[in-house]
Design an enzyme around this catalytic site. Structure first.
Site, PDB file in Angstrom:
ATOM      1  CB  SER A 203      11.514  -8.250  32.850  1.00 37.00           C
ATOM      2  OG  SER A 203      10.885  -7.073  32.378  1.00 37.00           O
ATOM      3  CE1 TYR A 216      16.111  -6.509  30.544  1.00 34.36           C
ATOM      4  CE2 TYR A 216      13.763  -6.292  30.106  1.00 34.36           C
ATOM      5  CZ  TYR A 216      14.815  -6.385  30.998  1.00 34.36           C
ATOM      6  OH  TYR A 216      14.563  -6.364  32.351  1.00 34.36           O
TER       7      TYR A 216
END
Length: 328
Positions: A203, A216
């Site tokens: 990401s 995350y």
């Protein structure tokens, strides 16, 4: 001359010879290091010229028809779009998801493109034993996979103090450990064939730290480190240039994971379309790209910002002012 003086002179000469030998060896070592550095420097320059030349030339894309591609998290979002793209290119696609209903829906959509080349398997990829059993089943029913796409992920978005221990562990189980179990299960398939490609979806949060995404971000940075280290292991072994790796850093994508996105410039950095993200991932695969951000400019911007003082990067980040609000 007395015996003691002769012995003293002999010891002195011996020490001088040893010292001379040490100095000579040191000079030779330095000369060798300088020569080796010069050779490396020339190789780096040649590599730069080759990469510039390569960018200017039209690159032939790899044919992926007939490849057996396994995609985790294929039940929705980017995973579903990847399944459709690979099916359209004539690949044999194996859809893996914990949600059987969503996974079957993906297979139905894909089979409209290619009737016999799509398979569905229900599996919790955070469960190591389940993944190992899946690998045995896939090999016996479909064959040895040649492309692994580790796409599965979850993204709770709130301040670190408001994450529970159970939630943090679950994020790491799915976003990181599932990658290791998939590698343990399916990397041998590629080694047995002497070829393969591993694609991991990280990401933009794997290259830039963001508010409300501490666990995350940690998992996505972990994926980045895992892939870089695995690349080194494969590069030093017998599978150099035989098993390719690609790590992908997409910007925020409209898949439902970003429940409360914060975007200052929607025309420039709005949420990405999963179809476009999937298209870029397949293109990166076919081009054998090692790493890519989507959009591609973000990787270059990040690399340049890392060369600047920390405050400069923070000023740019504050100006862009994109991220996620708390979902609580």
């Amino acid at each position: 001359m007395s015996r003691e003086k002769l012995r003293a002179n002999g010891n002195m000469i011996e020490r001088e010879v040893i010292h001379t030998n040490k100095v000579s060896k040191r000079i030779m070592d330095i000369a060798q290091d300088v020569c080796e550095f010069f050779v490396v420097f020339i190789k780096i320059l040649l590599e730069l010229f080759l990469r510039i030349f390569d960018k200017m030339m039209t690159k032939k894309l790899k044919d992926i028809s007939g490849e057996i591609v396994l995609i985790t998290g294929a039940g929705h979002g980017i995973g579903r779009e990847l399944a459709l793209h690979y099916t359209a290119f004539g690949s044999v696609v194996i859809c893996v998801d914990i949600n059987e209903k969503n996974n079957e829906e993906t297979v139905k959509k894909a089979k409209r493109l290619m009737q016999t080349s799509v398979h569905a398997y229900t599996c919790d990829v955070s469960d190591r034993e389940a993944v190992l059993k899946l690998a045995v089943k896939v090999e016996s029913e479909v064959g040895r996979i040649s492309v692994l796409v580790n796409n599965v992920g979850i993204m709770p978005t709130h301040p670190l103090e408001q994450h529970t221990a159970k939630e943090i562990k679950r994020v790491f189980d799915i976003n990181v450990l599932s990658h290791f179990w998939a590698l343990e299960a399916f990397l041998p398939h590629m080694k047995q064939q002497g070829r393969g490609h591993i694609i991991c979806i990280s990401s933009i949060a794997g290259i830039v730290g963001l508010t409300n995404l501490v666990p995350y971000c940690a998992t996505k940075y972990a994926v980045r480190g895992m892939m870089e280290a695995l690349h080194e292991e494969l590069r030093d072994g017998p599978y150099k240039n035989l098993i390719k790796l690609t790590v992908v850093y997409p910007y925020m994508t409209n898949t439902g994971l970003c429940k409360r996105p914060k975007v200052k410039f929607p025309s420039m950095l709005g949420l990405l379309d999963p179809k476009e993200v999937a298209r870029q991932i397949v293109l990166a695969h076919r081009s054998s790209v090692n790493e890519i951000t989507i959009p591609s400019s973000l990787l270059h911007i990040n690399n340049w910002c890392r060369l600047l003082p920390l405050r400069c990067g923070l000023l740019l980040k504050d100006y862009i002012d994109s991220g996620v609000e708390s979902d609580l």
